[in-house]
Design a protein around this motif. Structure first.
Motif, mmCIF file in Angstrom:
data_model
loop_
_atom_site.group_PDB
_atom_site.id
_atom_site.type_symbol
_atom_site.label_atom_id
_atom_site.label_comp_id
_atom_site.label_asym_id
_atom_site.label_seq_id
_atom_site.Cartn_x
_atom_site.Cartn_y
_atom_site.Cartn_z
ATOM 1 N N GLN A 1 16.025 -63.044 -50.514
ATOM 2 C CA GLN A 1 16.697 -64.023 -51.368
ATOM 3 C C GLN A 1 15.751 -64.673 -52.372
ATOM 4 O O GLN A 1 16.187 -65.410 -53.255
ATOM 5 C CB GLN A 1 17.373 -65.095 -50.504
ATOM 6 C CG GLN A 1 18.522 -64.547 -49.681
ATOM 7 C CD GLN A 1 19.164 -65.595 -48.798
ATOM 8 O OE1 GLN A 1 19.017 -66.793 -49.019
ATOM 9 N NE2 GLN A 1 19.885 -65.150 -47.782
ATOM 10 N N LYS A 2 14.460 -64.397 -52.234
ATOM 11 C CA LYS A 2 13.501 -64.868 -53.228
ATOM 12 C C LYS A 2 13.530 -63.943 -54.442
ATOM 13 O O LYS A 2 13.892 -62.764 -54.335
ATOM 14 C CB LYS A 2 12.106 -64.901 -52.618
ATOM 15 C CG LYS A 2 11.074 -65.577 -53.486
ATOM 16 C CD LYS A 2 9.787 -65.800 -52.731
ATOM 17 C CE LYS A 2 8.837 -66.641 -53.567
ATOM 18 N NZ LYS A 2 7.601 -66.968 -52.849
ATOM 19 N N VAL A 3 13.177 -64.459 -55.606
ATOM 20 C CA VAL A 3 13.123 -63.620 -56.803
ATOM 21 C C VAL A 3 12.043 -62.564 -56.606
ATOM 22 O O VAL A 3 10.891 -62.879 -56.312
ATOM 23 C CB VAL A 3 12.822 -64.466 -58.054
ATOM 24 C CG1 VAL A 3 12.691 -63.582 -59.278
ATOM 25 C CG2 VAL A 3 13.918 -65.496 -58.272
ATOM 26 N N LEU A 4 12.429 -61.296 -56.768
ATOM 27 C CA LEU A 4 11.538 -60.161 -56.499
ATOM 28 C C LEU A 4 11.297 -59.363 -57.774
ATOM 29 O O LEU A 4 12.062 -59.480 -58.744
ATOM 30 C CB LEU A 4 12.149 -59.282 -55.402
ATOM 31 C CG LEU A 4 12.285 -59.971 -54.038
ATOM 32 C CD1 LEU A 4 13.133 -59.135 -53.091
ATOM 33 C CD2 LEU A 4 10.923 -60.256 -53.427
ATOM 34 N N PRO A 5 10.244 -58.533 -57.791
ATOM 35 C CA PRO A 5 9.867 -57.845 -59.040
ATOM 36 C C PRO A 5 10.949 -56.962 -59.632
ATOM 37 O O PRO A 5 10.982 -56.756 -60.835
ATOM 38 C CB PRO A 5 8.652 -57.013 -58.621
ATOM 39 C CG PRO A 5 8.090 -57.693 -57.436
ATOM 40 C CD PRO A 5 9.259 -58.286 -56.721
ATOM 41 N N PHE A 6 11.845 -56.427 -58.805
ATOM 42 C CA PHE A 6 12.865 -55.519 -59.326
ATOM 43 C C PHE A 6 14.146 -56.249 -59.740
ATOM 44 O O PHE A 6 15.133 -55.616 -60.110
ATOM 45 C CB PHE A 6 13.205 -54.429 -58.299
ATOM 46 C CG PHE A 6 13.601 -54.976 -56.948
ATOM 47 C CD1 PHE A 6 14.872 -55.458 -56.722
ATOM 48 C CD2 PHE A 6 12.693 -54.979 -55.910
ATOM 49 C CE1 PHE A 6 15.231 -55.949 -55.485
ATOM 50 C CE2 PHE A 6 13.043 -55.476 -54.670
ATOM 51 C CZ PHE A 6 14.325 -55.964 -54.456
ATOM 52 N N ASP A 7 14.155 -57.572 -59.682
ATOM 53 C CA ASP A 7 15.348 -58.331 -60.069
ATOM 54 C C ASP A 7 15.445 -58.447 -61.591
ATOM 55 O O ASP A 7 14.462 -58.778 -62.259
ATOM 56 C CB ASP A 7 15.305 -59.744 -59.471
ATOM 57 C CG ASP A 7 15.550 -59.760 -57.975
ATOM 58 O OD1 ASP A 7 16.238 -58.841 -57.490
ATOM 59 O OD2 ASP A 7 15.052 -60.669 -57.295
ATOM 60 N N THR A 8 16.627 -58.199 -62.116
ATOM 61 C CA THR A 8 16.864 -58.452 -63.542
ATOM 62 C C THR A 8 16.901 -59.964 -63.776
ATOM 63 O O THR A 8 16.976 -60.753 -62.828
ATOM 64 C CB THR A 8 18.197 -57.835 -63.983
ATOM 65 O OG1 THR A 8 19.264 -58.483 -63.273
ATOM 66 C CG2 THR A 8 18.242 -56.346 -63.707
ATOM 67 N N SER A 9 16.893 -60.360 -65.031
ATOM 68 C CA SER A 9 16.929 -61.786 -65.358
ATOM 69 C C SER A 9 18.181 -62.450 -64.796
ATOM 70 O O SER A 9 18.140 -63.574 -64.290
ATOM 71 C CB SER A 9 16.875 -61.984 -66.876
ATOM 72 O OG SER A 9 15.656 -61.531 -67.392
ATOM 73 N N GLU A 10 19.304 -61.752 -64.878
ATOM 74 C CA GLU A 10 20.560 -62.325 -64.389
ATOM 75 C C GLU A 10 20.529 -62.510 -62.878
ATOM 76 O O GLU A 10 20.943 -63.556 -62.351
ATOM 77 C CB GLU A 10 21.739 -61.416 -64.780
ATOM 78 C CG GLU A 10 23.100 -62.037 -64.554
ATOM 79 C CD GLU A 10 23.377 -63.213 -65.482
ATOM 80 O OE1 GLU A 10 24.110 -64.130 -65.056
ATOM 81 O OE2 GLU A 10 22.864 -63.220 -66.617
ATOM 82 N N ILE A 11 20.023 -61.510 -62.142
ATOM 83 C CA ILE A 11 19.951 -61.609 -60.685
ATOM 84 C C ILE A 11 18.947 -62.684 -60.281
ATOM 85 O O ILE A 11 19.190 -63.455 -59.343
ATOM 86 C CB ILE A 11 19.589 -60.242 -60.073
ATOM 87 C CG1 ILE A 11 20.770 -59.289 -60.210
ATOM 88 C CG2 ILE A 11 19.179 -60.376 -58.611
ATOM 89 C CD1 ILE A 11 20.499 -57.883 -59.716
ATOM 90 N N ALA A 12 17.819 -62.744 -60.974
ATOM 91 C CA ALA A 12 16.828 -63.788 -60.681
ATOM 92 C C ALA A 12 17.453 -65.169 -60.854
ATOM 93 O O ALA A 12 17.229 -66.071 -60.036
ATOM 94 C CB ALA A 12 15.617 -63.637 -61.599
ATOM 95 N N TYR A 13 18.260 -65.326 -61.891
ATOM 96 C CA TYR A 13 18.914 -66.615 -62.117
ATOM 97 C C TYR A 13 19.905 -66.935 -60.996
ATOM 98 O O TYR A 13 19.960 -68.067 -60.499
ATOM 99 C CB TYR A 13 19.638 -66.611 -63.462
ATOM 100 C CG TYR A 13 20.539 -67.812 -63.649
ATOM 101 C CD1 TYR A 13 20.010 -69.098 -63.771
ATOM 102 C CD2 TYR A 13 21.933 -67.670 -63.660
ATOM 103 C CE1 TYR A 13 20.832 -70.200 -63.918
ATOM 104 C CE2 TYR A 13 22.756 -68.763 -63.808
ATOM 105 C CZ TYR A 13 22.205 -70.031 -63.932
ATOM 106 O OH TYR A 13 23.020 -71.116 -64.064
ATOM 107 N N LEU A 14 20.678 -65.949 -60.578
ATOM 108 C CA LEU A 14 21.666 -66.183 -59.523
ATOM 109 C C LEU A 14 20.993 -66.562 -58.205
ATOM 110 O O LEU A 14 21.511 -67.376 -57.443
ATOM 111 C CB LEU A 14 22.535 -64.939 -59.341
ATOM 112 C CG LEU A 14 23.454 -64.604 -60.522
ATOM 113 C CD1 LEU A 14 24.171 -63.281 -60.291
ATOM 114 C CD2 LEU A 14 24.465 -65.717 -60.765
#
Length: 625
Positions: free
Chosen positions: A71-84
């Motif tokens: 659930q932490k922001v990870l390197p493969f997260d897009t900007s939108e997923i990181a924001y969510l």
């Protein structure tokens, strides 16, 4: 040889002494601790320092950040997923401390004014809203306790607040007849009904005003005066009358009529509990001077109540009004919390969030992105890592002066509450000095600005992914970073518990044509891994084989029989449409797969036209998360 050895020894001694000096000086840093009891006095100081500052650094202490590793922001997260992800965290956890440092920077001299505000949300006005609830992580609370955090003082003397949205809702729901009414010019043409309504109100108000001014009435029997007050009304010893209305249109018509009597009367709105207006109270003043006095009384009452309602948000409003550059580390995480707690509920999309945030804080500088100018292929986990990297590569001393004065309790130097904001300010000052110097050497001018670094929100993970070769805490990553299409990423789960990423890679190798070439495997958590294909276009064939049970691939068929499952990036993205997230990523993926089987994706939705930056050498220590 001796000279070289001597130089190395001297350099090592200098570095060690420098680090010791910085550590010892940070322990002596005195930060003004602000609670409810000294908030009003501190607010006046903050106004002055914010107004005169060059930059404002901010740092938060929250009750938690994320509930499980994935659930932490990870390197493969897009900007939108990181924001969510950060949106979910910001809504779930509470801000207990808000550290602010207004500072000026001249050459290599930093003048800092650090404040650490202790917060606790409560219903100060007993209005019945908002009803706060929030999650706490024991690791965070334990860490705060070790730093000497006083939870009793936080609960009983923490500064309360309402966000802008909550303040507006509270005023609408509770109603306040002391709000002045202001007429708004309407482009709507008056109808016959409007004209009749206005004439009726004008006649009523004129008759009432004349009756109040009747000289005989002023000397009438006391009983008659009391009856007159009951019939006509009385507002703070001034005659008043209430005009009932059925719509906002009628409110505007009444206000238009009252313009004719504007020298003598003051109109007030009488709101209902649901936020609409049930009437207009017309207050008659004795003279122009009396009207000015009454309006000043109303202004003071409104301001006093607004201050009580806003609480700590006064500080947020000051920062926003100053339009000064905001310096943060891990800006997405920090600013989603600020937006959620002090401004308004977070918008559903990343683009809407950036637009909303920009209206309050137009210049946000993330230290992590600024660091990429000198370390483009790496990332720094925290402020300490950034400071250590600068010390190891550059000689750029920055002196720091903290002129704040206060009592021993207010200037608590024995504890480290709020010290992160001073470290952030100090590290930023060093980095800014280095970048200015480099720019001057490269371009031979002094016109270096931070404009191009503003408003780039950090969607990179502060914790990279686990590899098979390094299980340590890699504070500064400097691997080979490349752009990768999300179509070339696969999530796999259902493998044997306890497998390392290296063991899983060996298990997958040769099980399918997709794994005959070069590919990377990283564990996301203990239940799931992500696979990055070096050669594009192989993921779809592998997923088709998985759906068919691995018919033509013996090793793959064995893995599937043992429970191996796989999904594309779009399946991972759809997790963020689910209300409840499970602790293990594998369970969430199973939920989405089952849902997708029941409600298949349209063909145009099944692809993921996203790209991410993949770091070949990133590492995650799962023991820490």
């Amino acid at each position: 040889m001796m000279n070289k050895r001597l130089l190395c020894t001297q350099a090592a001694t200098f570095t060690k002494n420098t680090i010791n000096n910085i550590n010892s000086s940070s322990q002596k840093w005195r930060i003004k601790q602000v609670t409810k009891s000294n908030f009003n006095e501190a607010l006046e100081e903050v106004k002055t320092y914010v107004c005169n500052s060059d930059f404002i650094a901010i740092s938060l202490q929250k009750t938690g950040s994320y509930s499980s590793p994935w659930q932490k922001v990870l390197p493969f997260d897009t900007s939108e997923i990181a924001y969510l992800k950060t949106m979910r965290s910001a809504e779930k956890f509470q801000v207990f401390q808000f550290a602010l440092c207004a500072f000026t920077l001249k050459d290599s001299h930093l003048t800092a004014y650090p404040f650490n505000f202790h917060l606790f949300p409560r219903d100060e006005l007993h209005s019945g809203m908002p009803s706060y609830s929030f999650a706490c992580q024991t690791s965070y609370l334990t860490s705060m306790a070790r730093l000497g955090f006083d939870f009793n003082a936080c609960i009983y003397d923490g500064i309360s607040y309402l966000s802008k949205a909550q303040e507006a809702a509270m005023k609408s729901s509770t109603g306040n007849p002391m709000l002045r009414a202001r007429a708004v010019e309407s482009s709507r043409k008056s109808s016959v009904a409007d004209t009749v309504f206005k004439e009726r109100i004008k006649s009523r108000v004129r008759t009432w005003r004349n009756a109040c001014k009747d000289s005989k009435g002023l000397h009438a029997d006391p009983l008659v005066n009391v009856l007159r007050k009951i019939v006509h009304g009385d507002h703070q010893s001034r005659p008043s009358i209430d005009v009932d209305v059925c719509s906002e249109r009628q409110v505007q018509l009444v206000l238009e009529v009252l313009k004719e009597f504007s020298d003598e009367i003051v109109p007030l709105l009488i709101p209902t509990k649901n936020g609409s207006t049930q009437g207009v109270r017309v207050v008659l003043t004795a003279s122009k001077e009396d009207k000015d006095i009454f309006e000043k009384e109303l202004e003071d009452q409104e301001e006093e109540q607004s201050k009580r309602v806003r609480g700590f948000r006064e500080v947020i409003d000051l920062i926003s009004a100053s339009q000064k550059p905001i310096v943060v580390h891990n800006s997405l995480d920090e600013l989603t919390s600020i937006h959620s707690k002090f401004l308004s509920p977070l918008p559903p999309s990343f683009e809407e969030f950036k637009g909303s945030l920009g209206s309050f804080f137009p210049h946000v500088i993330d230290l992590g992105h600024l660091m990429k100018e000198i370390n483009p292929k790496g990332s720094t986990n925290n402020i300490a890592a950034a400071s250590s990297l600068l010390r190891s590569r550059f000689f750029s001393p920055v002196t720091i002066d903290i002129p704040l004065k206060g009592t021993e309790d207010e200037m608590d130097g024995g504890k480290v509450h709020g010290h992160n904001v001073l470290r952030l300010s100090h590290t930023f000052a060093k980095l800014y000095s280095i970048l200015k110097r480099n720019h001057r050497h490269l371009s031979n001018d002094n016109s270096f600005t931070l404009e191009k670094y503003a408003n780039i929100f950090n969607t990179c993970s502060s914790s990279p992914l686990e590899s098979s070769d390094n299980d340590g805490d890699n504070r500064t990553a400097s691997g080979s970073i490349r752009k990768l299409s999300c179509d070339d990423l696969i999530f796999v789960w259902g493998f044997r518990e306890g497998l390392s990423s290296g063991e899983l890679k060996r298990l997958l190798s040769g099980s399918h044509e997709a794994f005959s070439g070069d590919f990377d495997v990283r564990l996301v958590d203990q239940s799931c891994a992500i696979v990055a294909m070096r050669q594009p276009g192989l993921t779809e064939a592998f997923l088709d084989s998985m759906k068919s049970g691995g018919t033509d691939h013996v090793r793959l068929r064995i893995l599937i029989s043992e429970g191996l499952r796989a999904a594309n990036y779009e399946t991972y993205r759809r997790i963020f449409d689910i209300t409840k997230w499970d602790y293990n990523l594998a369970d969430c993926l199973d939920t989405v797969v089952i849902s997708s089987d029941q409600f298949p994706l349209d063909s145009h939705e099944s692809r993921s036209p996203y790209e991410i930056w993949w770091d070949d050498d990133t590492v995650l220590n799962l023991d820490e998360v």
